[in-house]
Each structure stands twice: as C-alpha cells, then as structure tokens.
Scaffold this motif. Sequence first.
Motif, PDB file in Angstrom:
ATOM      1  N   GLY A 131       0.668  -1.175  -0.220  1.00  0.00           N
ATOM      2  CA  GLY A 131      -0.085  -0.078  -0.098  1.00  0.00           C
ATOM      3  C   GLY A 131       0.899   1.228  -0.209  1.00  0.00           C
ATOM      4  N   GLY A 134       2.395   1.769  -3.455  1.00  0.00           N
ATOM      5  CA  GLY A 134       1.249   1.928  -4.328  1.00  0.00           C
ATOM      6  C   GLY A 134       1.235   3.750  -4.190  1.00  0.00           C
ATOM      7  N   PHE A 135       1.054   4.196  -3.133  1.00  0.00           N
ATOM      8  CA  PHE A 135       1.022   5.704  -2.984  1.00  0.00           C
ATOM      9  C   PHE A 135       2.236   6.410  -3.597  1.00  0.00           C
ATOM     10  CE2 PHE A 135      -2.155   4.680   0.443  1.00  0.00           C
ATOM     11  CZ  PHE A 135      -3.067   5.951   0.179  1.00  0.00           C
ATOM     12  N   ILE A 138       0.991   5.997  -7.683  1.00  0.00           N
ATOM     13  CA  ILE A 138      -0.460   5.629  -8.372  1.00  0.00           C
ATOM     14  C   ILE A 138      -0.478   7.468  -8.790  1.00  0.00           C
ATOM     15  CG2 ILE A 138      -1.247   4.034  -6.965  1.00  0.00           C
ATOM     16  CD1 ILE A 138      -2.793   6.157  -5.447  1.00  0.00           C
ATOM     17  N   GLY A 140      -3.891   8.520  -9.203  1.00  0.00           N
ATOM     18  CA  GLY A 140      -4.987   8.744  -8.285  1.00  0.00           C
ATOM     19  C   GLY A 140      -6.260   8.887  -8.986  1.00  0.00           C
ATOM     20  N   PHE A 158      -6.100   0.449  -5.501  1.00  0.00           N
ATOM     21  CA  PHE A 158      -6.448   1.639  -5.370  1.00  0.00           C
ATOM     22  C   PHE A 158      -7.616   2.121  -6.144  1.00  0.00           C
ATOM     23  CE2 PHE A 158      -2.214   1.290  -4.081  1.00  0.00           C
ATOM     24  CZ  PHE A 158      -2.316   2.125  -2.942  1.00  0.00           C
ATOM     25  N   GLY A 161      -7.616   6.996  -6.362  1.00  0.00           N
ATOM     26  CA  GLY A 161      -6.753   7.396  -5.147  1.00  0.00           C
ATOM     27  C   GLY A 161      -6.965   6.796  -3.924  1.00  0.00           C
ATOM     28  N   LYS A 162      -8.025   6.224  -3.568  1.00  0.00           N
ATOM     29  CA  LYS A 162      -8.307   5.670  -2.296  1.00  0.00           C
ATOM     30  C   LYS A 162      -7.896   4.167  -2.170  1.00  0.00           C
ATOM     31  CE  LYS A 162     -12.177   8.802  -1.380  1.00  0.00           C
ATOM     32  NZ  LYS A 162     -11.238   9.521  -0.483  1.00  0.00           N
ATOM     33  N   TYR A 163      -7.043   3.739  -1.167  1.00  0.00           N
ATOM     34  CA  TYR A 163      -6.540   2.443  -0.677  1.00  0.00           C
ATOM     35  C   TYR A 163      -7.530   1.591  -0.308  1.00  0.00           C
ATOM     36  CZ  TYR A 163      -3.420  -0.953   1.509  1.00  0.00           C
ATOM     37  OH  TYR A 163      -2.809  -1.738   2.051  1.00  0.00           O
ATOM     38  N   PRO A 256      -4.728   8.019   4.188  1.00  0.00           N
ATOM     39  CA  PRO A 256      -5.501   6.537   3.801  1.00  0.00           C
ATOM     40  C   PRO A 256      -6.108   5.744   4.981  1.00  0.00           C
ATOM     41  CG  PRO A 256      -3.319   6.131   3.704  1.00  0.00           C
ATOM     42  CD  PRO A 256      -3.242   7.468   4.401  1.00  0.00           C
TER      43      PRO A 256
END
Length: 260
Positions: A131, A134-135, A138, A140, A158, A161-163, A256
């Motif tokens: 996670g 990924g941030f 990504i 988003g 994601f 943009g939300k995990y 997140p």
Amino acid sequence: MPRAATPKPSPRKKTVPDLQASGATPRTLAIDIGGSGIKAIILGPDGKPLTERQRVETPKPATPKAVMKAILGLIAPLGAFDRVAVGFPGVVVDGVTHTAANLHKDWKGFDMGRELGKALSRPVRVLNDAGVQGFGVIEGHGVEMLLTLGTGMGCALFVDGKYVPNLELAHHPFRHGKTYEEYVGNAALERVGKKKWNKHVQRVVEQLLPIWNPRVLYLGGGNARLIDFPLPKQVKVTENVAGLLGGFALWKDEPPPERL
C-alpha cells in the motif's frame, strides 16, 4: 484513518538520532520493512528525499525485538525527523501487525505504531508495504493495482486514489497447488531461474488483468528489475524506492484508511 501514536517522551538510547528537527518541517522518516532488507530515508515537507537511502539486512529470525533494534541502528545516521511512516509486509490495522508471513510469528498482534512511537518519541503510522509503495506511484484516478515482487509478493488496490487495505492476494491459490507468492516469490526465482520465473510473472499478469481490469498495473519490488518479457500497455515497472517515497502519503491531511 491510521492511528498516530502520541507517546510521552522517554529516555533516548544512543542509537536514536537527535529528534530536534531543524530547517524545513515537517520531516518524515520513511521506513520500508522487507523480508530480506530494511530501508529508511528522510522526506521533506514536499515528500522529496532529504537524505540518502540507508539499508540493512533483515535480521534472522526477524522477531519484533530484532527488527526494532535493527531500525534504531539503521536510522541513526539520518538525523532529525518529526514523524514516522512505516511500510510493513503483512496485514496492519490501526498500527497493529496481524500477519507477517516472511518475518516471524511473533508479529501477530504486535502494536508497532505504539512501540516504535515510544522508542522514538515521535508519532508513527504503519501501513501494508505494498500500500505504501502504491502511494509512491499511483496517479489517483480509476482502478490502479500494484504487485511487489521480492521475498514474497505484495498486492495493493486503489480506486480513485483511495487505498483498499490489506489485500493479501499473494496467499491465494494460483497454479499447480501453489499460491501466487509460491509461484513468483524469491524462492521460486532461485528454484527455477530468471527465464522461467519471467514466464511465471507473465502468467500472473495475464491472470489478473481480465479479473481486476486496472487502468494501470504497476510491478514493483526488488525483483521487478529482472522482468524482460513484453508488457501490455497498461502495465508499468516501478522503481523500488517508491516503497519509501509513498510513506509521505500516510501523513497527508487526509491519510489513507487502514481499518478492514
């Protein structure tokens, strides 16, 4: 939202750097815990590195006590920081680690956010390592997915943009009685060699794309550099440093979610 540990100051050990931050703030200490190595770096208020990356081998056995000790020694040269972001290879809920297949059974139920916060006298946020990585990559929007190829296999999903937390796809059965992790993890690479391992990874990619239909599928982790088969247009190989750079996202104004 991940819980930020706010411990009372405790006596500092010699291995802990001076925590009185100076210059631009806030400074984020980003830590990436892996099955073979532990890495750390200081990120500035814009999320960009302020120091060189530090790395040590993951201790064997990788108990919480041994890993915590290794972290304190690893970060000593990095200098001041205001807060801490940790990527951990397993399920993490509210800073508490629940699984660690490639570390040690003693991680089950270990409150890493609280214990590391007590050791450093700084707030700590902990998230699954895939996670965090990924941030770091990504864009988003839409469905984005990341696989990490290292000691094991990590996975993060994601949506705009939300995990989606703690997706442990690696331990799901995949082929010939093996899980995804057993099929493309480092042990498989050493057993079958680079050429056949690439075929394994290609099969995993071909399996996942029509099921999850991500706008982008990112391939990261230490072994992603070994990929040499043609990639579909929506698949991208990322740099492993994203596992540290993504830690900055844990401290944005709206961090997140981490609860299952």
